[in-house]
Scaffold this motif. Structure first.
Motif, PDB file in Angstrom:
ATOM      1  N   ILE A  29      19.515  -6.826  -5.544  1.00 23.16           N
ATOM      2  CA  ILE A  29      18.557  -7.964  -5.989  1.00 23.16           C
ATOM      3  C   ILE A  29      17.273  -7.327  -6.301  1.00 23.16           C
ATOM      4  CG2 ILE A  29      17.746  -8.594  -3.469  1.00 23.16           C
ATOM      5  CD1 ILE A  29      18.841 -11.029  -6.197  1.00 23.16           C
ATOM      6  N   GLY A  30      16.827  -6.372  -5.644  1.00 17.46           N
ATOM      7  CA  GLY A  30      15.726  -5.723  -6.009  1.00 17.46           C
ATOM      8  C   GLY A  30      15.330  -5.445  -7.391  1.00 17.46           C
ATOM      9  N   ALA A  31      16.592  -4.849  -7.794  1.00 21.20           N
ATOM     10  CA  ALA A  31      16.733  -4.383  -9.256  1.00 21.20           C
ATOM     11  C   ALA A  31      16.512  -5.281 -10.254  1.00 21.20           C
ATOM     12  CB  ALA A  31      17.892  -3.528  -9.653  1.00 21.20           C
ATOM     13  N   ILE A  32      17.445  -6.452  -9.999  1.00 16.99           N
ATOM     14  CA  ILE A  32      17.370  -7.781 -10.905  1.00 16.99           C
ATOM     15  C   ILE A  32      16.061  -8.310 -11.013  1.00 16.99           C
ATOM     16  CG2 ILE A  32      18.129 -10.101 -10.976  1.00 16.99           C
ATOM     17  CD1 ILE A  32      20.224  -8.108 -11.898  1.00 16.99           C
ATOM     18  N   HIS A  33      15.285  -8.378  -9.933  1.00 15.64           N
ATOM     19  CA  HIS A  33      13.900  -9.161  -9.608  1.00 15.64           C
ATOM     20  C   HIS A  33      12.842  -8.073  -9.843  1.00 15.64           C
ATOM     21  CE1 HIS A  33      15.500 -13.262  -9.080  1.00 15.64           C
ATOM     22  NE2 HIS A  33      16.085 -12.504  -8.112  1.00 15.64           N
ATOM     23  N   ASP A  34      13.229  -6.745 -10.104  1.00 15.88           N
ATOM     24  CA  ASP A  34      12.004  -5.660 -10.277  1.00 15.88           C
ATOM     25  C   ASP A  34      11.270  -5.672  -9.053  1.00 15.88           C
ATOM     26  OD1 ASP A  34      10.988  -3.600 -11.452  1.00 15.88           O
ATOM     27  OD2 ASP A  34       9.367  -4.777 -12.381  1.00 15.88           O
ATOM     28  N   ASN A  35      11.597  -5.901  -7.931  1.00 16.20           N
ATOM     29  CA  ASN A  35      10.835  -5.650  -6.680  1.00 16.20           C
ATOM     30  C   ASN A  35      11.296  -4.439  -6.091  1.00 16.20           C
ATOM     31  OD1 ASN A  35       9.906  -6.277  -3.872  1.00 16.20           O
ATOM     32  ND2 ASN A  35      10.133  -8.561  -4.105  1.00 16.20           N
ATOM     33  N   LYS A  36      10.396  -3.623  -6.073  1.00 17.47           N
ATOM     34  CA  LYS A  36      10.504  -2.110  -5.466  1.00 17.47           C
ATOM     35  C   LYS A  36      10.555  -2.280  -3.822  1.00 17.47           C
ATOM     36  CE  LYS A  36       7.997   0.116  -9.220  1.00 17.47           C
ATOM     37  NZ  LYS A  36       6.844   0.871  -9.353  1.00 17.47           N
ATOM     38  N   ASN A  37      10.193  -3.285  -3.296  1.00 18.03           N
ATOM     39  CA  ASN A  37       9.986  -3.420  -1.805  1.00 18.03           C
ATOM     40  C   ASN A  37      11.471  -3.687  -1.442  1.00 18.03           C
ATOM     41  OD1 ASN A  37       7.251  -3.034  -1.582  1.00 18.03           O
ATOM     42  ND2 ASN A  37       7.052  -5.036  -1.638  1.00 18.03           N
ATOM     43  N   TRP A  38      12.349  -4.368  -2.227  1.00 20.49           N
ATOM     44  CA  TRP A  38      13.575  -4.727  -1.908  1.00 20.49           C
ATOM     45  C   TRP A  38      14.624  -3.607  -2.082  1.00 20.49           C
ATOM     46  CZ3 TRP A  38      13.879 -10.147  -4.385  1.00 20.49           C
ATOM     47  CH2 TRP A  38      13.250 -11.201  -3.544  1.00 20.49           C
ATOM     48  N   ILE A  39      14.254  -2.976  -3.100  1.00 22.12           N
ATOM     49  CA  ILE A  39      14.963  -1.715  -3.300  1.00 22.12           C
ATOM     50  C   ILE A  39      14.887  -0.614  -2.081  1.00 22.12           C
ATOM     51  CG2 ILE A  39      15.267   0.528  -4.914  1.00 22.12           C
ATOM     52  CD1 ILE A  39      14.490  -1.333  -7.108  1.00 22.12           C
ATOM     53  N   LEU A  40      13.556  -0.382  -1.856  1.00 17.04           N
ATOM     54  CA  LEU A  40      13.283   0.237  -0.450  1.00 17.04           C
ATOM     55  C   LEU A  40      13.828  -0.082   0.609  1.00 17.04           C
ATOM     56  CD1 LEU A  40      11.583   2.884   0.419  1.00 17.04           C
ATOM     57  CD2 LEU A  40       9.737   1.533   0.978  1.00 17.04           C
ATOM     58  N   GLU A  41      13.974  -1.346   0.845  1.00 20.63           N
ATOM     59  CA  GLU A  41      14.492  -2.002   2.082  1.00 20.63           C
ATOM     60  C   GLU A  41      16.114  -1.591   2.049  1.00 20.63           C
ATOM     61  OE1 GLU A  41      14.807  -6.086   4.397  1.00 20.63           O
ATOM     62  OE2 GLU A  41      13.522  -5.919   2.529  1.00 20.63           O
ATOM     63  N   GLY A  42      16.823  -1.727   0.936  1.00 18.59           N
ATOM     64  CA  GLY A  42      18.219  -1.494   0.746  1.00 18.59           C
ATOM     65  C   GLY A  42      18.329   0.030   0.951  1.00 18.59           C
ATOM     66  N   VAL A  43      17.612   0.947   0.537  1.00 16.12           N
ATOM     67  CA  VAL A  43      17.900   2.561   0.739  1.00 16.12           C
ATOM     68  C   VAL A  43      17.625   2.709   2.448  1.00 16.12           C
ATOM     69  CG1 VAL A  43      16.577   4.636   0.417  1.00 16.12           C
ATOM     70  CG2 VAL A  43      17.003   3.056  -1.574  1.00 16.12           C
ATOM     71  N   ILE A  44      16.741   2.140   2.902  1.00 13.46           N
ATOM     72  CA  ILE A  44      16.673   2.057   4.541  1.00 13.46           C
ATOM     73  C   ILE A  44      17.748   1.804   5.146  1.00 13.46           C
ATOM     74  CG2 ILE A  44      15.051   1.446   6.425  1.00 13.46           C
ATOM     75  CD1 ILE A  44      12.501   1.431   4.437  1.00 13.46           C
ATOM     76  N   LYS A  96       7.368 -23.995 -10.688  1.00 13.06           N
ATOM     77  CA  LYS A  96       6.236 -23.914  -9.588  1.00 13.06           C
ATOM     78  C   LYS A  96       6.092 -22.398  -9.098  1.00 13.06           C
ATOM     79  CE  LYS A  96       4.716 -26.196  -5.168  1.00 13.06           C
ATOM     80  NZ  LYS A  96       5.244 -26.976  -4.330  1.00 13.06           N
ATOM     81  N   TYR A  97       7.167 -21.742  -8.716  1.00 14.04           N
ATOM     82  CA  TYR A  97       7.039 -20.394  -8.419  1.00 14.04           C
ATOM     83  C   TYR A  97       7.702 -19.558  -9.220  1.00 14.04           C
ATOM     84  CZ  TYR A  97       6.833 -22.877  -3.869  1.00 14.04           C
ATOM     85  OH  TYR A  97       6.491 -23.579  -2.668  1.00 14.04           O
ATOM     86  N   SER A  98       6.899 -18.139  -9.334  1.00 15.36           N
ATOM     87  CA  SER A  98       7.812 -17.198  -9.948  1.00 15.36           C
ATOM     88  C   SER A  98       7.953 -15.979  -9.448  1.00 15.36           C
ATOM     89  CB  SER A  98       6.929 -17.064 -11.352  1.00 15.36           C
ATOM     90  OG  SER A  98       5.589 -16.530 -10.951  1.00 15.36           O
ATOM     91  N   ILE A  99       9.033 -15.198  -9.606  1.00 17.62           N
ATOM     92  CA  ILE A  99       9.409 -14.037  -8.973  1.00 17.62           C
ATOM     93  C   ILE A  99       8.468 -12.893  -9.825  1.00 17.62           C
ATOM     94  CG2 ILE A  99      11.101 -12.434  -8.141  1.00 17.62           C
ATOM     95  CD1 ILE A  99      12.909 -14.883  -8.211  1.00 17.62           C
ATOM     96  N   GLN A 100       7.694 -12.249  -9.231  1.00 15.61           N
ATOM     97  CA  GLN A 100       7.036 -11.235  -9.852  1.00 15.61           C
ATOM     98  C   GLN A 100       7.196  -9.834  -9.393  1.00 15.61           C
ATOM     99  OE1 GLN A 100       2.819 -12.408  -9.768  1.00 15.61           O
ATOM    100  NE2 GLN A 100       2.955 -14.089 -10.943  1.00 15.61           N
ATOM    101  N   SER A 101       7.034  -8.971 -10.184  1.00 12.33           N
ATOM    102  CA  SER A 101       7.306  -7.550  -9.687  1.00 12.33           C
ATOM    103  C   SER A 101       6.206  -7.235  -8.826  1.00 12.33           C
ATOM    104  CB  SER A 101       7.533  -6.617 -10.861  1.00 12.33           C
ATOM    105  OG  SER A 101       6.470  -6.402 -11.545  1.00 12.33           O
ATOM    106  N   THR A 102       6.503  -6.329  -7.759  1.00 16.17           N
ATOM    107  CA  THR A 102       5.710  -5.711  -6.863  1.00 16.17           C
ATOM    108  C   THR A 102       5.194  -4.309  -7.232  1.00 16.17           C
ATOM    109  OG1 THR A 102       7.200  -5.213  -5.185  1.00 16.17           O
ATOM    110  CG2 THR A 102       6.234  -7.356  -5.227  1.00 16.17           C
ATOM    111  N   SER A 103       4.119  -4.048  -7.075  1.00 14.96           N
ATOM    112  CA  SER A 103       3.614  -2.943  -7.670  1.00 14.96           C
ATOM    113  C   SER A 103       2.987  -2.012  -6.100  1.00 14.96           C
ATOM    114  CB  SER A 103       2.602  -2.930  -8.562  1.00 14.96           C
ATOM    115  OG  SER A 103       2.037  -1.459  -8.631  1.00 14.96           O
TER     116      SER A 103
END
Length: 137
Positions: A29-44, A96-103
């Protein structure tokens, strides 16, 4: 959006209760939404399982890694359901909302070439290795 569409978009939650694969849903889901925090959470969530397999020949160490992995398994189940519910809200209100990538680097900071995510994951890997060595001694 109807309930069936929400379920189709949240299929990645299935990985959370599966032993050894509980972090793959967050990586996906982190890769789909380009969210590095979710990718890092999955790795942990995956690290204790990986180190448990690596150090499986050593007596006493495997129990520690499995205990840590089981605690993280429970956390990943709760966290993935929570994220799926929040994403369902976002899917309902996509205008109303948009999923934005986090940096990890702020736009106001000077851009340097040091990869922060890689450094965090490397630090966690070193902590698990050091803990395994100390438990073995």
């Amino acid at each position: 959006m109807n309930a069936l569409e929400k379920i189709k978009r949240s299929w990645w939650v299935i990985f959370s209760p599966i032993i050894i694969f509980n972090g793959l849903g967050f990586i996906f889901i982190g890769a789909i939404h380009d969210n590095k925090n979710w990718i890092l959470e999955g790795v942990i969530y995956e690290l204790p399982w990986v180190f448990g397999i690596i150090f499986s020949d050593f007596d006493g160490i495997i129990e520690v890694y499995v205990a840590i992995a089981m605690i993280l398994l429970l956390i990943s189940i709760v966290r993935s359901v929570w994220v799926a519910i929040k994403l369902a809200d976002v899917y309902d209100n996509e205008d109303k909302y948009s999923i934005q990538s986090t940096s990890l680097n702020s736009s106001t900071q000077d851009k340097n070439d040091f990869p922060t995510t890689l450094a965090c994951v490397s630090c966690l890997v070193l902590v698990f290795i050091a803990y395994g060595i100390l438990a073995f001694i």
